[in-house]
Design an enzyme around this catalytic site. Structure first.
Site, PDB file in Angstrom:
ATOM      1  N   ASP A 229      32.918  36.062  56.401  1.00  0.00           N
ATOM      2  CA  ASP A 229      31.709  36.189  55.599  1.00  0.00           C
ATOM      3  C   ASP A 229      31.908  35.417  54.294  1.00  0.00           C
ATOM      4  O   ASP A 229      32.953  35.538  53.648  1.00  0.00           O
ATOM      5  CB  ASP A 229      31.429  37.660  55.308  1.00  0.00           C
ATOM      6  CG  ASP A 229      30.065  37.873  54.691  1.00  0.00           C
ATOM      7  OD1 ASP A 229      29.133  38.185  55.439  1.00  0.00           O
ATOM      8  OD2 ASP A 229      29.938  37.716  53.459  1.00  0.00           O
ATOM      9  N   ASN A 237      22.331  30.977  47.211  1.00  0.00           N
ATOM     10  CA  ASN A 237      20.917  30.730  47.517  1.00  0.00           C
ATOM     11  C   ASN A 237      20.028  30.912  46.289  1.00  0.00           C
ATOM     12  O   ASN A 237      19.137  30.101  46.022  1.00  0.00           O
ATOM     13  CB  ASN A 237      20.456  31.683  48.621  1.00  0.00           C
ATOM     14  CG  ASN A 237      20.789  31.172  50.016  1.00  0.00           C
ATOM     15  OD1 ASN A 237      20.895  29.964  50.230  1.00  0.00           O
ATOM     16  ND2 ASN A 237      20.965  32.074  50.948  1.00  0.00           N
ATOM     17  N   HIS A 242      17.688  27.582  48.801  1.00  0.00           N
ATOM     18  CA  HIS A 242      18.071  27.773  50.206  1.00  0.00           C
ATOM     19  C   HIS A 242      18.467  26.468  50.887  1.00  0.00           C
ATOM     20  O   HIS A 242      19.285  26.476  51.821  1.00  0.00           O
ATOM     21  CB  HIS A 242      16.914  28.439  50.962  1.00  0.00           C
ATOM     22  CG  HIS A 242      16.739  29.883  50.618  1.00  0.00           C
ATOM     23  ND1 HIS A 242      17.467  30.885  51.203  1.00  0.00           N
ATOM     24  CD2 HIS A 242      15.922  30.491  49.714  1.00  0.00           C
ATOM     25  CE1 HIS A 242      17.102  32.059  50.708  1.00  0.00           C
ATOM     26  NE2 HIS A 242      16.174  31.846  49.784  1.00  0.00           N
ATOM     27  N   ASP A 246      21.881  26.020  52.887  1.00  0.00           N
ATOM     28  CA  ASP A 246      22.048  25.487  54.243  1.00  0.00           C
ATOM     29  C   ASP A 246      23.145  24.430  54.294  1.00  0.00           C
ATOM     30  O   ASP A 246      23.920  24.358  55.263  1.00  0.00           O
ATOM     31  CB  ASP A 246      20.734  24.887  54.736  1.00  0.00           C
ATOM     32  CG  ASP A 246      19.692  25.956  55.041  1.00  0.00           C
ATOM     33  OD1 ASP A 246      20.051  27.136  55.122  1.00  0.00           O
ATOM     34  OD2 ASP A 246      18.499  25.588  55.201  1.00  0.00           O
ATOM     35  N   GLU A 272      25.222  34.435  56.736  1.00  0.00           N
ATOM     36  CA  GLU A 272      26.505  33.856  56.343  1.00  0.00           C
ATOM     37  C   GLU A 272      27.651  34.504  57.096  1.00  0.00           C
ATOM     38  O   GLU A 272      28.794  34.488  56.666  1.00  0.00           O
ATOM     39  CB  GLU A 272      26.720  34.005  54.828  1.00  0.00           C
ATOM     40  CG  GLU A 272      26.939  35.427  54.348  1.00  0.00           C
ATOM     41  CD  GLU A 272      25.662  36.185  54.024  1.00  0.00           C
ATOM     42  OE1 GLU A 272      25.752  37.135  53.246  1.00  0.00           O
ATOM     43  OE2 GLU A 272      24.585  35.834  54.548  1.00  0.00           O
TER      44      GLU A 272
END
Length: 361
Positions: A229, A237, A242, A246, A272
């Site tokens: 994680d 983000n 965002h 990505d 994630e």
């Protein structure tokens, strides 16, 4: 009549195109090399058949559509089959006699194939234009070879006009067939890709992960489930947007692939959240691998758009076991991951599920 013979040749070639295309896209072979050899031989035999049923202009000169199997192989960029078929077709021309005309035909056949490779290399994505240009190139070389062997005359003009008419017609039909088969194959590949892969990272998705891990308890081998994680990913983000999030996920996935083996199963199962399945590693070895991954992520510079590069960290939980149910392994890996996060993040925690089972029992 020459036109009837060439038309029969065209029909046979058209059927051969379909059969060879089916073999080319078949998955019933242990290796691409064995399939390539078979395709090359099939194309060569088709060329030989077309040659034996060609038009005999005189006792020395024969005209046929033996180039058509080569067009198909060049269209697919299948070099090994193309070279095998070319050698087969060019050499068997001498079955009709070792003459100057046969030598010209031999050289012309190889010249056709070499030119086709050049055409495919530059037009591989323009399917229809490539296919038609391959036919035109072959017909052009054949015209020069026949001119050398037959000389300029009205019979040469009539014969070449017939060859070009039939050749372009069957070339058009075969192009439509070949492109249709190729596009169907690409669509099937895209459907499989979308069904098995995460669209953002290209890693396996949860469906494939579940399929690979469903039989863990029935496999008599040690396995490791790693749950990973990205630490504080929501902050990435919120701060950088965002789109940049990505980019981080994509680069993170690339690092996981770089630090794992080809047969390891790497998947993205959440925003994630990533998981890795590794077989046949001791707890000590898998912990070293996980630590290497953690360190690689920590040291990596993640490039963003319209923002300075950033560093991120990741927490990793590992479940080690042998013939343990997947649910038990997954829960243990998740618990180890949560423990790593509660302990300050950016660390690796391992749980030996098999030892816990012995203690519990």
């Amino acid at each position: 009549m020459p036109i009837i013979s060439l038309f029969v040749n065209a029909c046979v070639a058209f059927t051969g195109f379909y059969l060879i295309s089916k073999v080319f896209h078949s998955q019933l072979f242990f290796s691409s090399r064995s399939r390539g050899v078979l395709i090359g031989m099939l194309a060569g035999m088709l060329g030989l058949f077309l040659m034996f049923n060609g038009v005999e202009v005189n006792e020395d000169v024969r005209v046929d559509l033996r180039h058509l199997p080569l067009v198909l192989l060049a269209f697919y960029g299948a070099r090994l089959p193309l070279f095998i078929a070319t050698g087969f077709i060019a050499s068997t021309r001498f079955l009709f006699g070792f003459t100057d005309q046969a030598v010209v035909a031999f050289i012309a056949t190889w010249f056709v194939s070499l030119g086709m490779i050049w055409i495919h290399r530059r037009l591989s994505e323009r399917l229809f234009f490539q296919s038609m240009l391959l036919n035109v190139w072959a017909l052009f070389v054949i015209s020069i070879a026949v001119l050398i062997n037959l000389g300029w005359s009205m019979s040469y003009i009539t014969l070449i006009a017939t060859i070009w008419t039939i050749g372009l017609l069957v070339g058009l039909l075969s192009s439509v067939l070949t492109i249709d088969l190729e596009q169907a194959k690409r669509r099937a590949k895209d459907y499989k890709q979308s069904a098995e892969r995460d669209p953002l990272t290209g890693l396996f998705n949860r469906r494939v992960w579940d399929r690979y891990t469903s039989e863990l308890e029935n496999e008599n081998r040690s396995s490791n489930v790693l749950a990973l994680d990205i630490d504080h990913f929501k902050r990435v983000n919120d701060t950088y947007g965002h789109a940049n999030g990505d980019l981080v996920l994509q680069r993170f996935a690339e690092l996981l692939l770089a630090e794992t083996r080809l047969h390891d199963v790497v998947a993205r199962v959440g925003g994630e959240e990533f998981v890795i399945l590794m077989y046949d590693l001791t707890p000590e070895k898998v912990e070293k691998v996980a630590e290497r991954i953690r360190k690689r992520i920590e040291d990596e510079v993640f490039v963003l758009k319209d923002f300075p590069p950033i560093h991120i960290t990741a927490s990793i939980g590992i479940a080690h076991g042998k013939s343990e149910p997947v649910q038990k392994m997954t829960e243990a890996a998740d618990n180890a991951l949560y423990q790593a996060k509660r302990s300050g993040r950016n660390q690796v925690i391992l749980t030996n599920v098999s030892e816990l089972s012995l203690v519990t029992n």
